[in-house]
Design an enzyme around this catalytic site. Structure first.
Site, short mmCIF file in Angstrom:
data_model
loop_
_atom_site.label_atom_id
_atom_site.label_comp_id
_atom_site.label_asym_id
_atom_site.label_seq_id
_atom_site.Cartn_x
_atom_site.Cartn_y
_atom_site.Cartn_z
N ASP A 1 3.79 4.47 -32.64
CA ASP A 1 4.07 4.59 -31.44
C ASP A 1 5.05 3.56 -31.08
OD1 ASP A 1 2.46 2.19 -31.70
OD2 ASP A 1 0.93 2.75 -30.11
N SER A 2 5.71 2.77 -31.97
CA SER A 2 7.03 2.13 -31.79
C SER A 2 8.13 2.99 -31.06
CB SER A 2 7.32 1.00 -32.76
OG SER A 2 7.23 2.02 -34.03
N ASP B 1 0.57 8.11 -35.83
CA ASP B 1 -0.14 6.90 -34.95
C ASP B 1 -0.76 7.26 -33.85
OD1 ASP B 1 -0.58 4.25 -34.80
OD2 ASP B 1 1.49 3.73 -34.05
N GLU C 1 -5.50 1.45 -34.03
CA GLU C 1 -5.55 0.08 -33.86
C GLU C 1 -6.96 -0.46 -33.59
OE1 GLU C 1 -2.58 -1.49 -31.03
OE2 GLU C 1 -1.08 -0.41 -31.98
N GLU D 1 -0.69 -6.90 -38.86
CA GLU D 1 0.74 -7.28 -38.30
C GLU D 1 0.44 -8.45 -37.68
OE1 GLU D 1 1.80 -4.29 -35.23
OE2 GLU D 1 3.45 -5.62 -34.55
#
Ligand code: KIV
Length: 291
Positions: free
Chosen positions: A44-45, A83, A115, A182
Site C-alpha cells: 500500500d506504499s 497488501d 498489519e 519494519e
C-alpha cells in the site's frame, strides 16, 4: 509455476536469504520477475510513491486490486502478495475474510499481507482457515501512524521489545507463513528471527532477518521526497528520466527528432498523384457545375 509459500520456509531452514520488492505496475513486475525476485509485494506504499498521497491511509481496496491485477499480469514466477489497505480488515472478521478473498479472486494474487500483532491474531486465523495464506507485518505499521505518533523505530524499550516478540509469536501461532519486521532495532529483529519458525522479512530491521524487502521506488531513486534511513539507492532513475526528457525536448524543438529512422516512408509517386489531384480539384468541380 509461481514460488509456493513453502519455499520461503525451506529458504529460512537452509539459511538462504529471501528477497522481496514492491511493484505496482505491469512493466516493473515484469522486470522484477525476469530478474528472479521470488516475492513481489503490491504494497500500500503505492499510495505514497505512485498515487501521491501523504500516507498509506487513503489507499482503497479498489486501487489495490487494480494495481495487483497489473502486477500479476506482468509476472509468471514470483509469489504475489496483496497488501490489505487501511480499514479493510479491522471492523469485523467476516469483512476481513471477504476482502482477503477479493485479493485472490479479483486481484489474482496468491497471498495477502496485513498489519498488526496479537490483536490481529484471530482475524488472521480465520483468513488462513479459508485457505488464504497471510503474511504478517509488525514493528512500524504505517497504517497506525496516527497512533504511533510518526514513522519511528519500534521496540526500543524492554516493554515494547517484549511486546514485539509476543506479537511475532502470536502471528506464528495464528498461521502466518512469514512476517515483515519494519523499523525494529537489528538485535531485536535477530532475536525475533531466532524465536519463530516462520521467515522474517526485514525493512529497517538489520541483516539477521531471513529476508529483506524494499520499496522499489526507494531502491531505484524514483521517489525523492525523502529517502528513509533503511533504504539504499541502487540507481538514480529519477535523474536518468529527467536527463532523457530534457534531451527529447531539445531534439523536438530543434527538429532533430524524429529522423527518417523514426518515420514511415511512402511511394513518392502516390504523393505526387494526390498532390496533383488536390490542385486539380477546384477546376474539376467548377467544370461539373458548368455542365
Ligand atoms: O506497503 C509496503 O510497501 C510495505 C513494505 C514497506 C513492507 O508494507
Amino acid at each position: 509455476m509461481r514460488v509456493p509459500i513453502t519455499r520461503l520456509k525451506e529458504m529460512k531452514e537452509r539459511g538462504e536469504k529471501i528477497c522481496m520488492l514492491t511493484a505496482y505496475d505491469f512493466s516493473t513486475a515484469r522486470f522484477l520477475d525476469e530478474a528472479g525476485v521470488p516475492v513481489i509485494l503490491v504494497g500500500d506504499s503505492l499510495g505514497m510513491v505512485a498515487l501521491g498521497y501523504q500516507s498509506t491511509i487513503p489507499v482503497t481496496l479498489d486501487e489495490m486490486l487494480h494495481h495487483t491485477r497489473a502486477v500479476v499480469r506482468g509476472s509468471q514466477h514470483a509469489l504475489i502478495v496483496g497488501d490489505m489497505p487501511f480499514m479493510t480488515y479491522h471492523s469485523s472478521i467476516p469483512e476481513a475474510v471477504r476482502n482477503a478473498g477479493r485479493f485472490l479472486q479479483e486481484g489474482g494474487c496468491q497471498v495477502v499481507k496485513l498489519e498488526g500483532g496479537e490483536r490481529m491474531a484471530e482475524t488472521i486465523r480465520r483468513i488462513v482457515d479459508c485457505g488464504i495464506p497471510v503474511m504478517g507485518h509488525i514493528g512500524l505499521t504505517p497504517q497506525s501512524i496516527n497512533q504511533l505518533g510518526g514513522y519511528k523505530v519500534q521496540g526500543k524499550s524492554a516493554a515494547s521489545a517484549m511486546a514485539l516478540l509476543s506479537d511475532a509469536r502470536a502471528l506464528e501461532e495464528a498461521g502466518v507463513f512469514a512476517v515483515v519486521l519494519e523499523c525494529v532495532p537489528a538485535p531485536l529483529a535477530k532475536l525475533i528471527t531466532a524465536s519463530v519458525s516462520v521467515p522474517t522479512i526485514g525493512i529497517g530491521a538489520g541483516v539477521h532477518c531471513d529476508g529483506q524487502v524494499q520499496v522499489i521506488a526507494d531502491l531505484l531513486g524514483l521517489f525523492t521526497d525523502f529517502v528513509p534511513k533503511h533504504a539504499k539507492q541502487y540507481a538514480k532513475l529519477g535523474e536518468a528520466i529527467k536527463q532523457a526528457v530534457a534531451q527529447y525536448m531539445n531534439e523536438v524543438l530543434s527538429c532533430a527528432f524524429p529522423t527518417d529512422d523514426e518515420s514511415f516512408p511512402m511511394d513518392e509517386r502516390i504523393i505526387a498523384e494526390i498532390t496533383d489531384k488536390k490542385t486539380a480539384r477546384p477546376s474539376t468541380l467548377s467544370a461539373g457545375k458548368a455542365r
